[in-house]
Design an enzyme around this catalytic site. Structure first.
Site, mmCIF file in Angstrom:
data_model
loop_
_atom_site.group_PDB
_atom_site.id
_atom_site.type_symbol
_atom_site.label_atom_id
_atom_site.label_comp_id
_atom_site.label_asym_id
_atom_site.label_seq_id
_atom_site.Cartn_x
_atom_site.Cartn_y
_atom_site.Cartn_z
ATOM 1 N N ALA A 178 11.552 -20.930 10.572
ATOM 2 C CA ALA A 178 11.220 -20.163 11.341
ATOM 3 C C ALA A 178 10.945 -18.545 11.671
ATOM 4 O O ALA A 178 12.476 -17.841 12.477
ATOM 5 C CB ALA A 178 10.405 -21.208 12.403
ATOM 6 N N HIS A 196 0.205 -1.443 -0.162
ATOM 7 C CA HIS A 196 0.000 -0.422 -0.204
ATOM 8 C C HIS A 196 0.849 1.604 -0.519
ATOM 9 O O HIS A 196 2.024 1.076 0.332
ATOM 10 C CB HIS A 196 -1.314 0.316 0.964
#
Length: 184
Positions: A159, A114
């Protein structure tokens, strides 16, 4: 030029108020809901629905439920694709996975971004950049891959990583922001 054409061209486009895109997202959400509601033992039904939903599936695929995406048609997967629970793919731009890609639980691939300018952002404008994941890639739990990123062949992403830049082939990369810590 339509808003969809702008989206696919990587330009700023109206994601929130363009009826074509809103309708396509709703149709995709319905298909994701159908997929997520299928019985886990219905492997044939699950496979068939993924092949209808996604833009291209080259071979075997298994995505554990639940799975969510925006359009589906911008997602391409190679052979031997597996994702564990809670995969999210915001596929406003193409998201391409090579062969032998394994994704741990709670991962997201986000092509949408955005504008920083508040006026543009509040109009519902956004942009999208493609994501590419090479062959033989393992992505650990809770990894976020951001717009425009390419992850090369034979990589392991640790992770919890936030991948905001390209990762070269044959790398072990971890962290927030994700960085190469070892060549493999």
């Amino acid at each position: 030029m339509t808003e969809k054409e702008k989206m696919l061209a990587g330009m700023i486009y109206d994601a929130n108020y363009d009826q074509t895109l809103v309708t396509e997202r709703l149709e995709c959400k319905e298909m994701c809901r159908d997929y997520n509601d299928l019985r886990p033992k219905d492997t044939e039904g699950r496979d068939a629905l993924l092949r209808r939903l996604l833009g291209e599936v080259k071979g075997s695929i298994l995505i554990e439920q639940p799975f969510h995406c925006d359009y589906g048609y911008n997602i391409r997967v190679g052979d031997n694709f597996y994702s564990n629970y809670n995969l999210v793919i915001l596929d406003c731009a193409p998201v391409t996975f090579g062969d032998n890609v394994f994704i741990a639980p709670d991962c997201g691939f986000y092509t949408a971004g955005h504008p920083i300018d508040v006026t543009e952002r509040n109009k519902g404008l956004e942009y999208a950049r493609p994501i590419t994941v090479g062959n033989n890639v393992w992505i650990g739990a809770k990894v976020s891959v951001l717009p425009g990123v390419t992850i090369g062949d034979n990589c392991v992403i640790g992770a919890g990583s936030v991948v905001n830049r390209d990762i070269p082939a044959n790398s072990l990369a971890v962290g927030n922001p994700c960085r190469v810590v070892k060549k493999i």
